[in-house]
Design an enzyme around this catalytic site. Structure first.
Site, PDB file in Angstrom:
ATOM      1  N   LYS A  93     -54.955  18.049   1.237  1.00  0.00           N
ATOM      2  CA  LYS A  93     -55.780  18.830   2.178  1.00  0.00           C
ATOM      3  C   LYS A  93     -56.509  17.867   3.100  1.00  0.00           C
ATOM      4  O   LYS A  93     -57.470  17.215   2.710  1.00  0.00           O
ATOM      5  CB  LYS A  93     -56.787  19.654   1.369  1.00  0.00           C
ATOM      6  CG  LYS A  93     -57.253  20.935   1.980  1.00  0.00           C
ATOM      7  CD  LYS A  93     -57.945  20.856   3.314  1.00  0.00           C
ATOM      8  CE  LYS A  93     -59.440  20.732   3.219  1.00  0.00           C
ATOM      9  NZ  LYS A  93     -60.069  20.480   4.529  1.00  0.00           N
ATOM     10  N   GLU A 140     -64.519   9.759  -4.851  1.00  0.00           N
ATOM     11  CA  GLU A 140     -64.930   8.611  -4.046  1.00  0.00           C
ATOM     12  C   GLU A 140     -65.903   9.164  -3.013  1.00  0.00           C
ATOM     13  O   GLU A 140     -65.486   9.851  -2.083  1.00  0.00           O
ATOM     14  CB  GLU A 140     -63.681   7.967  -3.416  1.00  0.00           C
ATOM     15  CG  GLU A 140     -63.884   6.518  -3.099  1.00  0.00           C
ATOM     16  CD  GLU A 140     -64.306   6.325  -1.670  1.00  0.00           C
ATOM     17  OE1 GLU A 140     -65.532   6.398  -1.432  1.00  0.00           O
ATOM     18  OE2 GLU A 140     -63.445   6.116  -0.829  1.00  0.00           O
ATOM     19  N   CYS A 161     -67.507   4.906   4.220  1.00  0.00           N
ATOM     20  CA  CYS A 161     -68.308   5.142   3.009  1.00  0.00           C
ATOM     21  C   CYS A 161     -68.911   3.844   2.482  1.00  0.00           C
ATOM     22  O   CYS A 161     -69.994   3.845   1.921  1.00  0.00           O
ATOM     23  CB  CYS A 161     -67.460   5.814   1.941  1.00  0.00           C
ATOM     24  SG  CYS A 161     -65.877   5.030   1.704  1.00  0.00           S
ATOM     25  N   GLU A 169     -77.261   8.319   3.541  1.00  0.00           N
ATOM     26  CA  GLU A 169     -76.077   7.894   4.278  1.00  0.00           C
ATOM     27  C   GLU A 169     -76.116   8.539   5.672  1.00  0.00           C
ATOM     28  O   GLU A 169     -76.101   9.761   5.791  1.00  0.00           O
ATOM     29  CB  GLU A 169     -74.830   8.366   3.508  1.00  0.00           C
ATOM     30  CG  GLU A 169     -73.541   7.853   4.087  1.00  0.00           C
ATOM     31  CD  GLU A 169     -72.324   8.243   3.236  1.00  0.00           C
ATOM     32  OE1 GLU A 169     -72.213   9.421   2.869  1.00  0.00           O
ATOM     33  OE2 GLU A 169     -71.486   7.374   2.980  1.00  0.00           O
TER      34      GLU A 169
HETATM   35  P1  NDP Z   1     -67.106  16.785   3.201  1.00  0.00           P
HETATM   36  O1  NDP Z   1     -67.400  16.215   1.876  1.00  0.00           O
HETATM   37  O2  NDP Z   1     -67.530  18.182   3.466  1.00  0.00           O
HETATM   38  O3  NDP Z   1     -65.558  16.707   3.518  1.00  0.00           O
HETATM   39  C1  NDP Z   1     -64.591  15.983   2.813  1.00  0.00           C
HETATM   40  C2  NDP Z   1     -63.356  16.838   2.567  1.00  0.00           C
HETATM   41  O4  NDP Z   1     -63.668  17.874   1.635  1.00  0.00           O
HETATM   42  C3  NDP Z   1     -62.827  17.546   3.787  1.00  0.00           C
HETATM   43  O5  NDP Z   1     -61.429  17.663   3.711  1.00  0.00           O
HETATM   44  C4  NDP Z   1     -63.487  18.896   3.663  1.00  0.00           C
HETATM   45  O6  NDP Z   1     -62.843  19.883   4.388  1.00  0.00           O
HETATM   46  C5  NDP Z   1     -63.365  19.151   2.190  1.00  0.00           C
HETATM   47  N1  NDP Z   1     -64.299  20.123   1.640  1.00  0.00           N
HETATM   48  C6  NDP Z   1     -65.445  20.605   2.182  1.00  0.00           C
HETATM   49  N2  NDP Z   1     -66.033  21.468   1.347  1.00  0.00           N
HETATM   50  C7  NDP Z   1     -65.249  21.546   0.243  1.00  0.00           C
HETATM   51  C8  NDP Z   1     -65.330  22.266  -0.988  1.00  0.00           C
HETATM   52  N3  NDP Z   1     -66.348  23.061  -1.269  1.00  0.00           N
HETATM   53  N4  NDP Z   1     -64.362  22.090  -1.904  1.00  0.00           N
HETATM   54  C9  NDP Z   1     -63.342  21.246  -1.660  1.00  0.00           C
HETATM   55  N5  NDP Z   1     -63.206  20.552  -0.519  1.00  0.00           N
HETATM   56  C10 NDP Z   1     -64.154  20.684   0.425  1.00  0.00           C
HETATM   57  O7  NDP Z   1     -67.722  15.846   4.290  1.00  0.00           O
HETATM   58  P2  NDP Z   1     -68.154  16.261   5.781  1.00  0.00           P
HETATM   59  O8  NDP Z   1     -66.985  16.130   6.633  1.00  0.00           O
HETATM   60  O9  NDP Z   1     -68.862  17.584   5.804  1.00  0.00           O
HETATM   61  O10 NDP Z   1     -69.216  15.150   6.097  1.00  0.00           O
HETATM   62  C11 NDP Z   1     -70.558  15.313   5.644  1.00  0.00           C
HETATM   63  C12 NDP Z   1     -71.147  13.995   5.246  1.00  0.00           C
HETATM   64  O11 NDP Z   1     -70.435  13.474   4.147  1.00  0.00           O
HETATM   65  C13 NDP Z   1     -71.042  12.915   6.297  1.00  0.00           C
HETATM   66  O12 NDP Z   1     -72.097  12.982   7.188  1.00  0.00           O
HETATM   67  C14 NDP Z   1     -71.052  11.675   5.475  1.00  0.00           C
HETATM   68  O13 NDP Z   1     -72.379  11.311   5.202  1.00  0.00           O
HETATM   69  C15 NDP Z   1     -70.370  12.086   4.209  1.00  0.00           C
HETATM   70  N6  NDP Z   1     -68.955  11.688   4.167  1.00  0.00           N
HETATM   71  C16 NDP Z   1     -68.619  10.674   3.357  1.00  0.00           C
HETATM   72  C17 NDP Z   1     -67.318  10.260   3.308  1.00  0.00           C
HETATM   73  C18 NDP Z   1     -66.920   9.145   2.452  1.00  0.00           C
HETATM   74  O14 NDP Z   1     -65.852   8.578   2.624  1.00  0.00           O
HETATM   75  N7  NDP Z   1     -67.704   8.789   1.469  1.00  0.00           N
HETATM   76  C19 NDP Z   1     -66.274  10.850   4.121  1.00  0.00           C
HETATM   77  C20 NDP Z   1     -66.719  11.966   4.907  1.00  0.00           C
HETATM   78  C21 NDP Z   1     -68.022  12.336   4.918  1.00  0.00           C
HETATM   79  P3  NDP Z   1     -63.283  20.149   5.924  1.00  0.00           P
HETATM   80  O15 NDP Z   1     -63.430  18.841   6.599  1.00  0.00           O
HETATM   81  O16 NDP Z   1     -62.132  20.861   6.424  1.00  0.00           O
HETATM   82  O17 NDP Z   1     -64.567  20.892   5.828  1.00  0.00           O
END
Ligand code: NDP
Length: 496
Positions: A184, A258, A292, A389
């Site tokens: 996904k 992660e 991250c 973060e």
């Molecule tokens: P998310 O954790 O929401 O997104 C990561 C993935 O999970 C995306 O594919 C997202 O889908 C999906 N997702 C969202 N909600 C659910 C759920 N309830 N169950 C399963 N999968 C889900 O990160 P965001 O994109 O909202 O970013 C928010 C914050 O997270 C950022 O500002 C940053 O601080 C942090 N972040 C950290 C990352 C890392 O590598 N550690 C990477 C990305 C974000 P979709 O995008 O389609 O909503």
């Protein structure tokens, strides 16, 4: 930002052909979603709509998981490991052949500079497939027993900051160990995973071995909750990671998480300052700080703080922000308006808490989502910009006097993903590496990745390791663990 005039050096958009609409990739083919949902994906540098993408609903998750299960028990599980390796090598080679195309698409959909997608993301994507192709027929010699077994069907959820690279980190070890996958991608960056699906077709990967379900968070949630999935691998926010852990608590599903980070990049007074400045820039401004393991907290020894900051500011004034497809661009676009709002909000909190914001003179493009490289001085440990973060090009600068104080401050975080140490003393590097509660500690460098090296966190940065031999473990059954609803097809006992 620089006084120098560079002629534009755009990479060609002609290398890719965008479609007006994209389907789901299920059981080896592209298909419309049962419920008919769709969403648009946008170029964050221009706000141009790049295409309409299918949104997978419950029936599509059912279809994809069923296809993955069938492929696992009938084809991929029973296949000789050396045969699986051939597919992985083939995929790796096609990725290399089509890497320019993939890099342009990644930069368009994500906003990252082409020099990063071309020189970092894509070579690492191919390297991950090559690395795990090499493991596929050597699993019995990897230290996981004489007959390592796959888990079954892996649900894999990846974020938007390294869309294709995170997909590769998850797919390659899962496939090498005999699992099948339902991937996904993130809502704002689905296109490179769909091009990868075309590459899987080109490589003749058997139908159902990899399925790609585009959609938003709800699609991810459905995948996590699905009974037919044996393992969830997630990269993303700590908040969603915790909710996933709650959902699968009490089930037999395996999980690796992660999550976020707030890494300390520690500069001692004996460090080579010019190199450290490059490392600080790479640590926090690489990929607009959407990393991250970004070095978002600079801890600099007090007696050199002024000199380091002076050189750092001079260096930041030379960074070029703008068109991600221009080969001279250092800082591209922020991936989405939501992320931009979050960066702005936390930076405003930094002002309100009394830290001093510094930004180089920088003209932002009229359209798209942009944030200039930013540093905050006068930051104390209690400030939110030192704890949370930000996930953007924003550096919080703190100082320390002694190594013990540096360690205490570095570890004073709910996260524990990565850290950096800058010093000329080897003994101090080793001591710091022992003291720092971080999954990865870089010494006199930062943000270095290699498929042979495990990556993962402590504390709220998650658990489980990706990469290297350690990355195999997350996809292999342990002890008397049995595979999911369907019976396991026995692994070929011959390694090759
Ligand atoms: P998310 O954790 O929401 O997104 C990561 C993935 O999970 C995306 O594919 C997202 O889908 C999906 N997702 C969202 N909600 C659910 C759920 N309830 N169950 C399963 N999968 C889900 O990160 P965001 O994109 O909202 O970013 C928010 C914050 O997270 C950022 O500002 C940053 O601080 C942090 N972040 C950290 C990352 C890392 O590598 N550690 C990477 C990305 C974000 P979709 O995008 O389609 O909503």
């Amino acid at each position: 930002m620089s006084d120098w005039d560079y002629a534009p050096a755009p990479e060609s958009r002609e290398l890719i052909s965008l479609r007006s609409s994209y389907g789901l990739f299920i059981d080896g083919g592209f298909t419309a979603p049962v419920d008919g949902g769709a969403f648009k994906t946008v170029n964050p540098a221009t706000e141009e709509v790049l295409g309409e993408v299918a949104e997978a609903g419950p029936a599509d998750v059912d279809r994809a998981v069923a296809a993955a299960r069938r492929a696992q028990t009938e084809v991929w599980g029973p296949m000789r490991p050396a045969e699986r390796a051939k597919y992985l090598y083939r995929i790796a080679r096609i990725i290399q052949e089509r890497s320019r195309e993939l890099a342009v698409l990644e930069s368009l959909d994500n906003g990252k500079p082409i020099k990063e997608s071309r020189d970092i993301d894509l070579p690492l994507v191919a390297a991950h497939f090559f690395h795990y192709a090499g493991w596929a027929d050597k699993l019995r010699h990897a230290g996981f027993g004489s007959d390592p077994q796959p888990l079954g069907v892996a649900g894999q959820i990846v974020p938007w900051n390294f869309p294709l690279l995170m997909a590769a980190w998850k797919l390659a070890p899962a496939l090498a160990t005999g699992n099948t996958c339902v991937l996904k991608p993130a809502e704002t960056t689905p296109l490179s995973a769909l091009l990868l699906a075309e590459i899987l077709q080109q490589a003749d990967l058997p139908p159902g071995v990899v399925n790609v379900l585009t959609g938003a968070g709800e699609t991810g949630r459905l995948l996590v909750a699905h009974d037919g999935v044996d393992k969830i691998a997630f990269t993303g926010s700590t908040e969603v990671g915790k909710s996933i852990q709650r959902t699968i608590a009490g089930t037999r599903k395996r999980l690796t998480l992660e999550l976020g980070g707030k890494a300390a990049n520690v500069v001692f007074d004996d460090a080579p300052i010019d190199q450290a400045v490059e490392g600080i820039v790479n640590g926090i401004f690489f990929n607009q700080g959407h990393v991250c393991c970004a070095g978002s907290r600079l801890l600099v020894q007090e007696n050199v703080a002024e000199a380091v900051l002076e050189r750092l500011k001079r260096r930041l004034a030379t960074l070029r922000l703008g068109d991600p497809l221009d080969k001279n661009t250092d800082i591209g676009a922020i991936n989405s308006p939501v992320q931009l709002a979050k960066i702005r909000e936390l930076s405003d909190v930094g002002d309100a808490e009394g830290a001093q914001r510094w930004q180089p003179p920088c003209q932002l493009p009229d359209r798209g989502y942009w944030f200039p490289p930013t540093l905050f001085t006068g930051v104390s440990q209690s400030h939110r910009i030192a704890r949370e973060e930000i996930f953007g090009p924003v550096l919080s600068v703190l100082t320390f006097r002694t190594p013990d104080e540096a360690v205490a401050k570095a570890n004073n975080s709910p996260y524990g993903l990565s850290a950096g140490v800058w010093t000329e003393k080897g003994s101090r590097i080793l001591w710091m590496a022992q003291q720092l509660r971080a999954g990865v500690v870089w010494a006199n460098t930062f943000n270095r990745f290699d498929p042979a090296s495990p990556f993962g966190g402590y504390k709220e940065s998650g658990f489980g390791r990706e990469g290297g031999r350690h990355g195999l473990e997350a996809y292999l059954a342990q002890g008397n663990e049995t595979m999911g609803p369907a019976k396991v097809a026995a692994e070929d006992s011959h390694d090759g």
